[in-house]
Scaffold this active site. Structure first.
Site, PDB file in Angstrom:
ATOM      1  N   HIS A   1       0.863  -1.202   0.000  1.00 24.39           N
ATOM      2  CA  HIS A   1       0.000   0.000   0.000  1.00 24.39           C
ATOM      3  C   HIS A   1       0.895   1.247   0.000  1.00 24.39           C
ATOM      4  O   HIS A   1       1.750   1.375  -0.866  1.00 24.39           O
ATOM      5  CB  HIS A   1      -0.938  -0.094   1.209  1.00 24.39           C
ATOM      6  CG  HIS A   1      -2.061   0.907   1.265  1.00 24.39           C
ATOM      7  ND1 HIS A   1      -2.447   1.691   0.225  1.00 24.39           N
ATOM      8  CD2 HIS A   1      -2.895   1.233   2.293  1.00 24.39           C
ATOM      9  CE1 HIS A   1      -3.469   2.462   0.588  1.00 24.39           C
ATOM     10  NE2 HIS A   1      -3.756   2.215   1.846  1.00 24.39           N
TER      11      HIS A   1
ATOM     12  N   ASP B   1       2.718   5.327  -6.652  1.00 25.39           N
ATOM     13  CA  ASP B   1       3.948   5.219  -5.844  1.00 25.39           C
ATOM     14  C   ASP B   1       5.199   5.064  -6.685  1.00 25.39           C
ATOM     15  O   ASP B   1       6.307   5.074  -6.151  1.00 25.39           O
ATOM     16  CB  ASP B   1       3.821   4.017  -4.897  1.00 25.39           C
ATOM     17  CG  ASP B   1       2.756   4.268  -3.845  1.00 25.39           C
ATOM     18  OD1 ASP B   1       1.804   3.470  -3.759  1.00 25.39           O
ATOM     19  OD2 ASP B   1       2.848   5.299  -3.168  1.00 25.39           O
TER      20      ASP B   1
ATOM     21  N   HIS C   1      -2.166  -2.494  -9.564  1.00 24.33           N
ATOM     22  CA  HIS C   1      -3.161  -1.848  -8.706  1.00 24.33           C
ATOM     23  C   HIS C   1      -4.413  -2.727  -8.675  1.00 24.33           C
ATOM     24  O   HIS C   1      -4.784  -3.319  -9.675  1.00 24.33           O
ATOM     25  CB  HIS C   1      -3.525  -0.465  -9.252  1.00 24.33           C
ATOM     26  CG  HIS C   1      -4.179   0.407  -8.237  1.00 24.33           C
ATOM     27  ND1 HIS C   1      -5.511   0.346  -7.963  1.00 24.33           N
ATOM     28  CD2 HIS C   1      -3.663   1.336  -7.396  1.00 24.33           C
ATOM     29  CE1 HIS C   1      -5.819   1.217  -7.015  1.00 24.33           C
ATOM     30  NE2 HIS C   1      -4.714   1.830  -6.647  1.00 24.33           N
TER      31      HIS C   1
HETATM   32  C1  SDX Z   1      -1.435   2.056  -3.346  1.00 24.49           C
HETATM   33  O1  SDX Z   1      -6.148   0.598  -3.169  1.00 24.49           O
HETATM   34  C2  SDX Z   1      -5.696   1.770  -3.473  1.00 24.49           C
HETATM   35  O2  SDX Z   1      -6.368   2.615  -4.000  1.00 24.49           O
HETATM   36  C3  SDX Z   1      -4.232   1.995  -3.057  1.00 24.49           C
HETATM   37  C4  SDX Z   1      -3.603   3.316  -3.480  1.00 24.49           C
HETATM   38  C5  SDX Z   1      -4.245   4.492  -2.774  1.00 24.49           C
HETATM   39  O3  SDX Z   1      -4.126   5.612  -3.284  1.00 24.49           O
HETATM   40  O4  SDX Z   1      -4.767   4.304  -1.645  1.00 24.49           O
HETATM   41  O5  SDX Z   1      -3.729   3.481  -4.881  1.00 24.49           O
HETATM   42  C6  SDX Z   1      -2.122   3.352  -3.115  1.00 24.49           C
HETATM   43  O6  SDX Z   1      -1.368   1.263  -2.441  1.00 24.49           O
HETATM   44  C7  SDX Z   1      -0.914   1.743  -4.718  1.00 24.49           C
HETATM   45  C8  SDX Z   1      -0.318   0.297  -4.816  1.00 24.49           C
HETATM   46  C9  SDX Z   1       1.088   0.346  -4.250  1.00 24.49           C
HETATM   47  N1  SDX Z   1       1.659  -0.997  -4.151  1.00 24.49           N
HETATM   48  C10 SDX Z   1       2.637  -1.422  -4.960  1.00 24.49           C
HETATM   49  O7  SDX Z   1       3.087  -0.756  -5.881  1.00 24.49           O
HETATM   50  C11 SDX Z   1       3.189  -2.789  -4.590  1.00 24.49           C
HETATM   51  C12 SDX Z   1       3.373  -3.636  -5.861  1.00 24.49           C
HETATM   52  N2  SDX Z   1       2.040  -3.959  -6.372  1.00 24.49           N
HETATM   53  C13 SDX Z   1       1.448  -5.214  -5.958  1.00 24.49           C
HETATM   54  O8  SDX Z   1       1.827  -5.719  -4.758  1.00 24.49           O
HETATM   55  C14 SDX Z   1      -0.012  -5.364  -6.390  1.00 24.49           C
HETATM   56  O9  SDX Z   1      -0.106  -4.925  -7.674  1.00 24.49           O
HETATM   57  C15 SDX Z   1      -1.081  -4.695  -5.562  1.00 24.49           C
HETATM   58  C16 SDX Z   1      -0.979  -5.049  -4.135  1.00 24.49           C
HETATM   59  C17 SDX Z   1      -1.006  -3.223  -5.710  1.00 24.49           C
HETATM   60  C18 SDX Z   1      -2.440  -5.161  -6.105  1.00 24.49           C
HETATM   61  O10 SDX Z   1      -2.518  -6.506  -5.846  1.00 24.49           O
HETATM   62  P1  SDX Z   1      -3.843  -7.344  -6.246  1.00 24.49           P
HETATM   63  O11 SDX Z   1      -4.902  -6.481  -6.775  1.00 24.49           O
HETATM   64  O12 SDX Z   1      -4.168  -8.228  -5.087  1.00 24.49           O
HETATM   65  O13 SDX Z   1      -3.358  -8.141  -7.468  1.00 24.49           O
HETATM   66  P2  SDX Z   1      -2.633  -9.512  -7.356  1.00 24.49           P
HETATM   67  O14 SDX Z   1      -1.593  -9.432  -6.291  1.00 24.49           O
HETATM   68  O15 SDX Z   1      -3.655 -10.580  -7.283  1.00 24.49           O
HETATM   69  O16 SDX Z   1      -1.898  -9.527  -8.761  1.00 24.49           O
HETATM   70  C19 SDX Z   1      -2.563 -10.029  -9.902  1.00 24.49           C
HETATM   71  C20 SDX Z   1      -1.442 -10.709 -10.685  1.00 24.49           C
HETATM   72  C21 SDX Z   1      -0.682 -11.732  -9.831  1.00 24.49           C
HETATM   73  O17 SDX Z   1      -0.186 -12.735 -10.707  1.00 24.49           O
HETATM   74  P3  SDX Z   1      -1.071 -14.112 -10.834  1.00 24.49           P
HETATM   75  O18 SDX Z   1      -1.215 -14.655  -9.417  1.00 24.49           O
HETATM   76  O19 SDX Z   1      -2.402 -13.712 -11.449  1.00 24.49           O
HETATM   77  O20 SDX Z   1      -0.244 -14.997 -11.729  1.00 24.49           O
HETATM   78  O21 SDX Z   1      -0.468  -9.719 -11.060  1.00 24.49           O
HETATM   79  C22 SDX Z   1       0.792 -10.018 -10.451  1.00 24.49           C
HETATM   80  C23 SDX Z   1       0.511 -10.970  -9.301  1.00 24.49           C
HETATM   81  O22 SDX Z   1       1.623 -11.809  -9.069  1.00 24.49           O
HETATM   82  N3  SDX Z   1       1.317  -8.746  -9.947  1.00 24.49           N
HETATM   83  C24 SDX Z   1       2.589  -8.371 -10.049  1.00 24.49           C
HETATM   84  C25 SDX Z   1       2.647  -7.089  -9.486  1.00 24.49           C
HETATM   85  N4  SDX Z   1       1.433  -6.734  -9.050  1.00 24.49           N
HETATM   86  C26 SDX Z   1       0.611  -7.765  -9.340  1.00 24.49           C
HETATM   87  N5  SDX Z   1       3.661  -8.997 -10.560  1.00 24.49           N
HETATM   88  C27 SDX Z   1       4.840  -8.300 -10.500  1.00 24.49           C
HETATM   89  N6  SDX Z   1       4.967  -7.059  -9.974  1.00 24.49           N
HETATM   90  C28 SDX Z   1       3.902  -6.426  -9.461  1.00 24.49           C
HETATM   91  N7  SDX Z   1       4.023  -5.203  -8.937  1.00 24.49           N
END
Ligand code: SDX
Length: 431
Positions: A267, A366, A308
């Site tokens: 997050h 971010d 996201h």
């Molecule tokens: C913020 O919710 C909000 O609005 C948050 C926010 C706000 O203003 O409040 O926008 C702020 O928190 C932005 C997000 C910041 N976090 C990151 O940048 C951390 C890296 N991102 C991930 O951890 C992830 O993308 C999330 C946590 C942001 C979202 O995760 P989800 O929606 O649970 O998606 P997921 O983990 O299920 O991913 C779907 C697929 C997965 O692969 P499969 O299991 O389908 O094979 O996408 C892959 C994930 O492995 N994936 C990534 C990835 N993010 C998702 N693979 C590599 N790198 C990434 N960053």
């Protein structure tokens, strides 16, 4: 027009139930599952709340497919270009843009609450100099409830309003103090002749022995960063604030819970992690290796600042920040900052990669913010603190919206129980 419903049939009993469909101003309609629970006795299962609307809200709207973000109906791109953080704070709290008199009065009210109780400063002495500033923020913001008994009655609208103003006003002061504590310098009192962001820069970077002038470019950049981070619908930290608030906890404790949830690298902690990741990648030649790592299911590494839960198109905030990076870096002579160059190349390569395309992973808010904060001289362990200052406005707006709703009930999710079936106690000698 007849009310729209979904018909649900339980094939095991042939019982049917009509579920009301509710429409919003924009976005997906929702199904009221009340009749299903009441008449069929089922719960829904939705880990991570990927398809669950937790509440009604009028504050912020996001369309993840279109990359749309509206604060009280106003597009983030327009607010970023034309508004200020204090004006956006008023808009998010009140629901309408203020006229000049309303804006000036709101600004004066916020400025009248910027100081913190002198006794609160003693709390900082309990933290080691190397405490992460977010750990100090969690503790000190929660401790505000020990000082402001005249604004903790959540059933009193005047108390709620004062608490909201105090939190928005004091977050920069507490944040700057947590920074000063980490560098062993004396706290600087707020100067109410400065703007909200100018005051923060003054409290962070001025010292008793040197004249300090706020850099207008840094002040403007911080103000824009705060506009972009002010609110984002029912994200993890805002949902945490709402859940804490639904028990009737005081507003300072609720915002402290929001800071806690924001801290996580998935997050708000992602801005600090994204910069650390760029430093770890170090050079364009290593990008392919790290992109491969981020795709390897056995490797916990993820590309920080990418992906996201809602945006399956560009995060509109990332686009604004990307352009702003250029301006800020050019203004302080770092237009060819190697980290920014690396970030641009990483984005370019990732967005051409089938994995990222298929999973709709784009840079989020971010990804670029850390580069700008670094260019402003803000250390990486303060990046999420900056996020928390801005998001306090959104947290407080959602808390107020929820508490003022006469239909508000305590949040209490259910579960799918998969533990042991009921069984009788076995004495120690029989085990
Ligand atoms: C913020 O919710 C909000 O609005 C948050 C926010 C706000 O203003 O409040 O926008 C702020 O928190 C932005 C997000 C910041 N976090 C990151 O940048 C951390 C890296 N991102 C991930 O951890 C992830 O993308 C999330 C946590 C942001 C979202 O995760 P989800 O929606 O649970 O998606 P997921 O983990 O299920 O991913 C779907 C697929 C997965 O692969 P499969 O299991 O389908 O094979 O996408 C892959 C994930 O492995 N994936 C990534 C990835 N993010 C998702 N693979 C590599 N790198 C990434 N960053």
């Amino acid at each position: 027009m007849s009310k729209k419903t979904l018909t649900l049939t339980d094939n095991s009993t042939d019982k049917q139930v009509e579920l009301p469909v509710l429409n919003g101003t924009h976005g997906a309609s929702v199904v009221d599952i009340g009749p299903m629970v009441r008449d069929l006795g089922y719960f829904t299962l939705d880990p991570g709340f990927k398809a669950t609307a937790s509440c009604h809200s009028s504050i912020t709207y996001i369309d993840g497919d279109k990359g749309t973000l509206l604060y009280r109906g106003y597009p983030i791109e327009q607010l970023a270009k034309k508004s200020t953080f204090i004006e956006v704070a008023y808009l998010l709290l009140d629901g309408e843009l203020p006229n000049k008199t309303e804006l000036d009065s709101f600004q004066d009210i916020i400025l009248s609450h910027t100081m913190i109780n002198e006794s609160l400063k003693k709390l900082f002495d309990g933290f080691h100099h190397d405490a992460h500033p977010m750990s100090i923020m969690v503790g000190v913001v929660g401790a505000l409830s020990a000082f402001y008994h005249d604004s903790t009655d959540v059933n009193n609208s005047r108390h709620r309003e004062i608490a909201a103003h105090r939190l928005i006003a004091k977050m920069p002061t507490i944040a700057a103090a947590s920074y000063k504590h980490s560098v062993g310098q004396p706290f600087q009192y707020p100067k109410n002749s400065l703007s909200y962001c100018g005051n923060l820069l003054h409290m962070m970077f001025s010292t008793p022995c040197e004249k300090y002038e706020v850099d207008p470019v840094a002040e403007k950049a911080l103000d824009l960063l705060f506009i972009l981070h002010a609110d984002h619908e029912q994200n993890a930290s805002t949902s945490t604030v709402r859940l804490a608030g639904s028990s009737g906890a005081n507003p300072f404790a609720c915002i402290s819970s929001g800071i806690t949830a924001l801290w996580g690298p998935a997050h708000g902690g992602a801005n600090e992690s994204a910069l650390n990741m760029l430093n770890e990648i170090g050079d364009v030649s290593n990008i392919a290796k790290y992109i491969a790592k981020s795709k390897d299911k056995k490797d916990p590494f993820r590309l920080m600042g990418f992906g996201h839960r809602v945006y399956k198109n560009h995060d509109p905030r990332a686009r604004v920040l990307r352009n702003m990076c250029h301006e800020v870096l050019k203004s302080n002579g770092n237009s060819n900052d190697p980290l920014f160059e690396l970030a641009l190349r990483l984005e370019e390569i990732a967005l051409k990669d089938d994995y990222f395309i298929e999973k709709k992973l784009y840079p989020n808010v971010d990804f670029y913010s850390g580069i700008i904060y670094k260019a402003l001289g803000i250390p990486s362990n303060m990046f999420t603190v900056m996020f928390a200052i801005a998001r306090t406005v959104g947290w407080v707006a959602h808390w107020q919206e929820m508490i003022a709703d006469p239909a508000m009930v305590i949040g209490r999710p259910r579960q799918l129980y998969r533990g042991a079936a009921q069984r009788d106690y076995v004495g120690l000698g029989q085990r």
